[in-house]
Design a protein around this motif. Structure first.
Motif, short mmCIF file in Angstrom:
data_model
loop_
_atom_site.label_atom_id
_atom_site.label_comp_id
_atom_site.label_asym_id
_atom_site.label_seq_id
_atom_site.Cartn_x
_atom_site.Cartn_y
_atom_site.Cartn_z
N ASP A 223 -9.90 1.60 9.32
CA ASP A 223 -10.91 2.32 8.55
C ASP A 223 -10.26 3.16 7.45
OD1 ASP A 223 -12.88 1.24 10.16
OD2 ASP A 223 -13.01 3.01 11.48
N PHE A 224 -9.13 3.79 7.76
CA PHE A 224 -8.39 4.59 6.78
C PHE A 224 -7.97 3.72 5.59
CE2 PHE A 224 -4.25 6.12 5.21
CZ PHE A 224 -4.57 7.42 4.83
N CYS A 225 -7.50 2.51 5.88
CA CYS A 225 -7.08 1.59 4.82
C CYS A 225 -8.25 1.12 3.97
CB CYS A 225 -6.35 0.39 5.41
SG CYS A 225 -4.75 0.80 6.14
N GLN A 226 -9.42 0.94 4.61
CA GLN A 226 -10.61 0.52 3.85
C GLN A 226 -11.07 1.63 2.92
OE1 GLN A 226 -11.09 -2.82 4.37
NE2 GLN A 226 -9.39 -2.27 5.72
N LEU A 227 -10.95 2.87 3.35
CA LEU A 227 -11.33 4.01 2.51
C LEU A 227 -10.39 4.17 1.32
CD1 LEU A 227 -12.21 6.67 5.24
CD2 LEU A 227 -13.81 5.57 3.65
N ASN A 228 -9.18 3.64 1.45
CA ASN A 228 -8.17 3.75 0.39
C ASN A 228 -7.74 2.35 -0.06
OD1 ASN A 228 -7.42 6.82 0.40
ND2 ASN A 228 -7.56 6.23 2.54
N SER A 229 -8.72 1.51 -0.31
CA SER A 229 -8.46 0.10 -0.59
C SER A 229 -7.73 -0.15 -1.91
CB SER A 229 -9.77 -0.69 -0.56
OG SER A 229 -10.68 -0.17 -1.52
N HIS A 230 -7.64 0.88 -2.74
CA HIS A 230 -6.89 0.74 -4.00
C HIS A 230 -5.38 0.82 -3.77
CE1 HIS A 230 -7.42 4.98 -3.20
NE2 HIS A 230 -6.46 5.27 -4.06
N LEU A 231 -4.98 1.14 -2.55
CA LEU A 231 -3.57 1.24 -2.20
C LEU A 231 -3.21 0.18 -1.16
CD1 LEU A 231 -3.32 5.12 -1.72
CD2 LEU A 231 -2.48 3.80 -3.69
N CYS A 232 -1.95 -0.19 -1.13
CA CYS A 232 -1.43 -1.03 -0.05
C CYS A 232 -0.77 -0.09 0.96
CB CYS A 232 -0.40 -2.03 -0.59
SG CYS A 232 0.35 -3.03 0.71
N ILE A 233 -1.29 -0.10 2.18
CA ILE A 233 -0.80 0.83 3.20
C ILE A 233 -0.32 0.04 4.41
CG2 ILE A 233 -1.35 2.83 4.63
CD1 ILE A 233 -3.71 3.37 2.70
N GLU A 234 0.88 0.33 4.83
CA GLU A 234 1.43 -0.26 6.04
C GLU A 234 1.78 0.86 7.02
OE1 GLU A 234 3.49 -4.39 4.57
OE2 GLU A 234 4.74 -2.60 4.52
N ARG A 235 1.98 0.49 8.27
CA ARG A 235 2.36 1.47 9.29
C ARG A 235 3.55 0.92 10.07
NH1 ARG A 235 -1.83 4.02 13.70
NH2 ARG A 235 -2.25 1.82 14.09
N THR A 236 4.58 1.74 10.24
CA THR A 236 5.76 1.31 10.97
C THR A 236 5.52 1.39 12.47
OG1 THR A 236 6.80 3.49 11.19
CG2 THR A 236 7.20 2.27 9.11
N ALA A 237 6.46 0.85 13.23
CA ALA A 237 6.35 0.87 14.68
C ALA A 237 6.38 2.29 15.24
CB ALA A 237 7.47 0.05 15.30
N THR A 238 6.95 3.23 14.48
CA THR A 238 7.02 4.63 14.93
C THR A 238 5.88 5.48 14.38
OG1 THR A 238 8.51 5.20 13.09
CG2 THR A 238 9.53 4.55 15.18
N GLY A 239 4.93 4.85 13.70
CA GLY A 239 3.75 5.58 13.23
C GLY A 239 3.83 6.13 11.82
N LYS A 240 4.92 5.91 11.11
CA LYS A 240 5.00 6.36 9.72
C LYS A 240 4.09 5.51 8.84
CE LYS A 240 9.83 7.78 10.16
NZ LYS A 240 11.22 7.42 9.82
N LEU A 241 3.42 6.16 7.89
CA LEU A 241 2.59 5.44 6.93
C LEU A 241 3.41 5.19 5.67
CD1 LEU A 241 -0.98 7.02 7.01
CD2 LEU A 241 -0.01 5.19 8.41
N ILE A 242 3.37 3.96 5.20
CA ILE A 242 4.03 3.60 3.95
C ILE A 242 2.93 3.29 2.95
CG2 ILE A 242 5.62 2.02 2.81
CD1 ILE A 242 6.82 1.47 5.60
N ILE A 243 2.80 4.13 1.94
CA ILE A 243 1.74 4.01 0.95
C ILE A 243 2.35 3.52 -0.35
CG2 ILE A 243 -0.09 5.22 -0.28
CD1 ILE A 243 -0.10 7.23 2.06
#
Length: 200
Positions: free
Chosen positions: A30-50
């Motif tokens: 849902d967070f990624c859909q709200l910010n669909s203008h960005l490419c967002i990934e999440r690491t195995a340790t929970g870090k967000l890569i924007i």
């Protein structure tokens, strides 16, 4: 709630979320859909890569890459392909979006309809990352190894800057091709040959 900035570069921002803010897979989707203008990934340790969107030239080269993969996928019929907007939850918990990917139909069809609708909990069988001028080669190499460690059978890291293709397979050393005109997906992607003329 407090967030911690881990690192930033010209095209990516890394935020430490855990343990201050834990997001479920559904909440992250849902967070990624709200910010669909960005490419967002999440690491195995929970870090967000924007990451910001790719430059136009890189986007065109990725389009050419996907065009070739899609044509082969339609002819072969044994799998399904994805573009760079598709996210996948890997077995280690990371959520990644390869620039192009492919999954065997038998594997894809084992998922429920709901799983297919969001970030599918599956590692693609084949992944491609296309390095843009602002991408760190080391970061992409680590990402490619993560795909292999989580079940991918074949990965290509295409570096347009140096005209090199790094080939990743399980239990093998990374192979580097210098300025190839084509790269073959055999034996896993039988008959798929990527013409790099329009990628370089």
């Amino acid at each position: 709630m407090s967030l911690s900035l881990v690192s930033e570069s010209s095209n990516r921002l890394v935020l430490q979320m855990s343990p201050a803010w834990e997001m479920s897979a559904d909440s992250f989707f849902d967070f990624c859909q709200l910010n669909s203008h960005l490419c967002i990934e999440r690491t195995a340790t929970g870090k967000l890569i924007i990451m910001s969107p790719a430059g136009s030239e890189t986007g065109n080269r990725n389009f050419r890459l996907i065009q070739q993969l899609a044509n082969w996928t339609d002819q072969d019929g044994s799998g399904i392909g994805f573009d760079s907007s598709a996210g996948f939850i890997l077995p280690n918990g990371a959520t990644r979006s390869p620039d192009a990917s492919w999954i065997r139909l038998t594997k894809w069809n084992s998922l429920s309809a709901e799983q297919k609708t969001k970030f599918a909990p599956i590692c693609p069988d084949f992944v491609v990352e296309l390095r843009s001028p602002s991408d760190s080669l080391r970061v992409l190499q680590e990402k490619m190894q993560e795909y292999i460690n989580n079940g991918a059978s074949l990965g290509w890291l295409i570096d347009r800057t140096t005209r090199q293709v790094f080939i990743y397979t399980p239990n093998s050393a990374v192979k580097c091709l210098d300025n190839p005109q084509t790269v073959s997906g055999n034996p896993m992607l039988a008959g798929f040959v990527l013409n790099l003329e329009k990628i370089w």
